[in-house]
Design a protein around this motif. Sequence first.
Motif, PDB file in Angstrom:
ATOM      1  N   HIS A   1      33.082  36.150  37.365  1.00 54.90           N
ATOM      2  CA  HIS A   1      33.920  34.962  37.560  1.00 54.90           C
ATOM      3  C   HIS A   1      34.145  34.226  36.251  1.00 54.90           C
ATOM      4  O   HIS A   1      35.198  33.655  36.008  1.00 54.90           O
ATOM      5  N   GLU A   2      33.108  34.218  35.422  1.00 51.08           N
ATOM      6  CA  GLU A   2      33.211  33.644  34.084  1.00 51.08           C
ATOM      7  C   GLU A   2      32.485  34.604  33.154  1.00 51.08           C
ATOM      8  O   GLU A   2      31.463  35.170  33.537  1.00 51.08           O
TER       9      GLU A   2
ATOM     10  N   GLU B   1      23.477  40.815  47.029  1.00 45.66           N
ATOM     11  CA  GLU B   1      23.483  39.521  47.707  1.00 45.66           C
ATOM     12  C   GLU B   1      22.074  38.930  47.734  1.00 45.66           C
ATOM     13  O   GLU B   1      21.880  37.745  47.446  1.00 45.66           O
TER      14      GLU B   1
ATOM     15  N   GLN C   1      32.029  53.378  45.158  1.00 47.44           N
ATOM     16  CA  GLN C   1      31.886  52.228  44.269  1.00 47.44           C
ATOM     17  C   GLN C   1      32.004  52.774  42.845  1.00 47.44           C
ATOM     18  O   GLN C   1      31.173  53.579  42.420  1.00 47.44           O
ATOM     19  N   LEU C   2      33.042  52.357  42.134  1.00 52.32           N
ATOM     20  CA  LEU C   2      33.212  52.783  40.744  1.00 52.32           C
ATOM     21  C   LEU C   2      32.806  51.642  39.824  1.00 52.32           C
ATOM     22  O   LEU C   2      32.918  50.478  40.170  1.00 52.32           O
TER      23      LEU C   2
ATOM     24  N   ALA D   1      30.902  40.681  44.150  1.00 53.45           N
ATOM     25  CA  ALA D   1      31.437  40.605  45.517  1.00 53.45           C
ATOM     26  C   ALA D   1      30.607  39.668  46.399  1.00 53.45           C
ATOM     27  O   ALA D   1      31.173  38.781  47.040  1.00 53.45           O
TER      28      ALA D   1
ATOM     29  N   ARG E   1      28.064  43.834  37.644  1.00 48.56           N
ATOM     30  CA  ARG E   1      29.376  44.023  38.286  1.00 48.56           C
ATOM     31  C   ARG E   1      29.277  43.926  39.803  1.00 48.56           C
ATOM     32  O   ARG E   1      30.093  43.280  40.454  1.00 48.56           O
TER      33      ARG E   1
ATOM     34  N   ALA F   1      28.656  37.289  45.435  1.00 48.87           N
ATOM     35  CA  ALA F   1      28.779  35.931  44.887  1.00 48.87           C
ATOM     36  C   ALA F   1      30.055  35.277  45.419  1.00 48.87           C
ATOM     37  O   ALA F   1      30.041  34.134  45.875  1.00 48.87           O
ATOM     38  N   THR F   2      31.145  36.009  45.390  1.00 48.39           N
ATOM     39  CA  THR F   2      32.404  35.487  45.926  1.00 48.39           C
ATOM     40  C   THR F   2      32.249  35.118  47.398  1.00 48.39           C
ATOM     41  O   THR F   2      32.662  34.040  47.829  1.00 48.39           O
TER      42      THR F   2
ATOM     43  N   LEU G   1      35.506  42.314  33.962  1.00 50.09           N
ATOM     44  CA  LEU G   1      36.624  41.915  34.817  1.00 50.09           C
ATOM     45  C   LEU G   1      36.172  41.249  36.114  1.00 50.09           C
ATOM     46  O   LEU G   1      36.685  40.199  36.488  1.00 50.09           O
ATOM     47  N   PRO G   2      35.206  41.842  36.844  1.00 47.19           N
ATOM     48  CA  PRO G   2      34.832  41.204  38.117  1.00 47.19           C
ATOM     49  C   PRO G   2      34.070  39.893  37.965  1.00 47.19           C
ATOM     50  O   PRO G   2      34.068  39.084  38.897  1.00 47.19           O
TER      51      PRO G   2
END
Lengths: 380, 380
Positions: B44-45, B289, B338-339, B19, B15, B21-22, B41-42
């Motif tokens: 991307h695929e 990252e 961070q949840l 962030a 999860r 990755a985006t 949910l977070p």
Amino acid sequence: MTPIVAVIGGGQLARMMAAPATALGITLRVLVESSEAAAALPAHETVVGLPTDPDAVARLLAHPRPAALTWEHEHIPAEVFDAAAAAGVPARPGLHALLYAQDKIEMRARMDALALPNPAWAHVETEDEVEAFLAVHGGAGVLKTARGGYDGKGVRVIGSPGEATDWLRAAADGGPRVLIEEKVPFDRELAVLVARRPSGELRAWPTVESIQRAGVCSEVIAPAPDLHGAVADEAARIASEIAHGLDVTGVLAVEMFVAGDRILINELAMRPHNSGHWTIDGSRTSQFEQHLRAVLDLPLGDTTPTAPWTVMANVLGGARIALASALAEVDDAGAKIQLYGKGVRAGRKVGHVNVSAGTREEAYARAVAAAAIVRDGGGA
Amino acid sequence: MTPIVAVIGGGQLARMMAAPATALGITLRVLVESSEAAAALPAHETVVGLPTDPDAVARLLAHPRPAALTWEHEHIPAEVFDAAAAAGVPARPGLHALLYAQDKIEMRARMDALALPNPAWAHVETEDEVEAFLAVHGGAGVLKTARGGYDGKGVRVIGSPGEATDWLRAAADGGPRVLIEEKVPFDRELAVLVARRPSGELRAWPTVESIQRAGVCSEVIAPAPDLHGAVADEAARIASEIAHGLDVTGVLAVEMFVAGDRILINELAMRPHNSGHWTIDGSRTSQFEQHLRAVLDLPLGDTTPTAPWTVMANVLGGARIALASALAEVDDAGAKIQLYGKGVRAGRKVGHVNVSAGTREEAYARAVAAAAIVRDGGGA
């Protein structure tokens, strides 16, 4: 309980809401124009469609019902607000506020009514009216369409009425109305970013300076350098009065001109804004997290900067983004990269970098260099 | 070109890769156990399935082909590596490295071979062997299953051979092998986190101290307080030798005991690790990252801390998470939340908070208080 925030618009502003939504356990459901949109992959849930499509809007608002509806651009049809009201989903900001970010004539009139500092301006429908305005404002003016402009589009500096003919004719044919503003001989451009929640709580970030090139934001320096205390206070007061006076919920960006000792309101945006991208790395709470907190009516976050200076530089597409060769150099410059997942084409904002440092000069030089490296692929 | 990173495992570690990755324009494709998984949910695929399901693994590796395959836990069947090789997708770290994070007997033997400091240990198959070990190590030992343990599971402190009977019998029946280790009378626990890319480039974060309660990490203090220079150097040397010696790619966490002037290796993890969550807010480059950069063989990021002290406190589920009432208080404590989007149950890690401050005492007190507020819902 996982609150859902529904967002209209699939660009980089919606994209950058995903990370703080994940951190806070918020589900981000985004209406994207296409499955290739910048926000499509990072969004937690996507609906593909346009805000003008009632079926798409219905899917965006469908069960499980979002706790709030917001957007990343101002081009929201009034029907969307009706649909949200019918579905019992609060739209934040409401149309009564967003109107002033959608329509520059409504905005100017409202700023006048609030006794907030506008440049001289006039709604114009004929070339004679344009000529009369130019005659008393030094022969030059800034012509704008009241709706639909962004990044220098819908804005034109003119010196004669004939340069307004096409837009005036379009307005007469039912297109967007047209206004003219004095060409302010400004020394610099500031932006004040605040967030406000329905309860009225408001938090501001430090006022920043925005450097524009060819009508597009190029760099943002946080905080604005060498800002006189009275100017800083006045800029903050203006943004706060607009947020409260217009009942804005969410993030509000107020762009301002400084000309000598005058401050004049340039534009409003009621959503996260390019002038606030520095907050991702330079503030305790980013504008994207704060916008989500505000529209959910959650307590707002601490806006304290995390470094003396942070400079944001936009990466404007032109060449190619060569991440592998650029990353080491950019990292050596202490820059954090944010890419938008968009196809690269000339002049398009495809990402940004943030650099925090102990001096403004260092942060600025490194940020500009890092943005160039990302854009051009690095030298190594 | 948008590189795809395929990740096995749908927990919080996957999860939190979303962030960065985006931000870097990387597409994160995650194999999740269910659509309710923390990463679902977070991501991307998503591909829903287990790593033991060849069809699910095939979908994870399908066109467009990932640039790398990695994971967020060690329980990766060997067949996955065969499938990745057949698909032409590099698995990072490779099985020749991951083996030592999967199997504690293999790990202990390899540390011995590298002349790195192990506690006394033995592979045990009978109660007699357990008894012999206990006899020469003060009558107590730490019994472990070689595979399958996590967060205190698969680990048991024993004082008699009879307490090993069930696991020994399971091992004889084809279950995981069993080892016993001396019960180290340690003063504190350290963790060293490094990242290494296939080219061999390695970057380390400062050594941290990990506070455990009931076998589960409770807080992490970065950097480890009052660490003697020689101890710090030795800890860093051990982690670097393991990363290079085992040809690890990606993030490696080495947990260590400090007992007087001895440092002993406790456990290895080859993936982002709880001891590195502080890096999200406390380091220029987060472990999430860095892991993505490392497995893509991109230049590694700067690991410089952004504050003198950062303390991470886990939120262990027990009550409920009441974000709205907690957020203001937590924010006043300067904490970033961070949840993990997981259902709350007793003792489960459902989130964490990070607090950076100028002194260790302040960061620690605020982080512990903030984690308690998130867990219990706040007082306001």
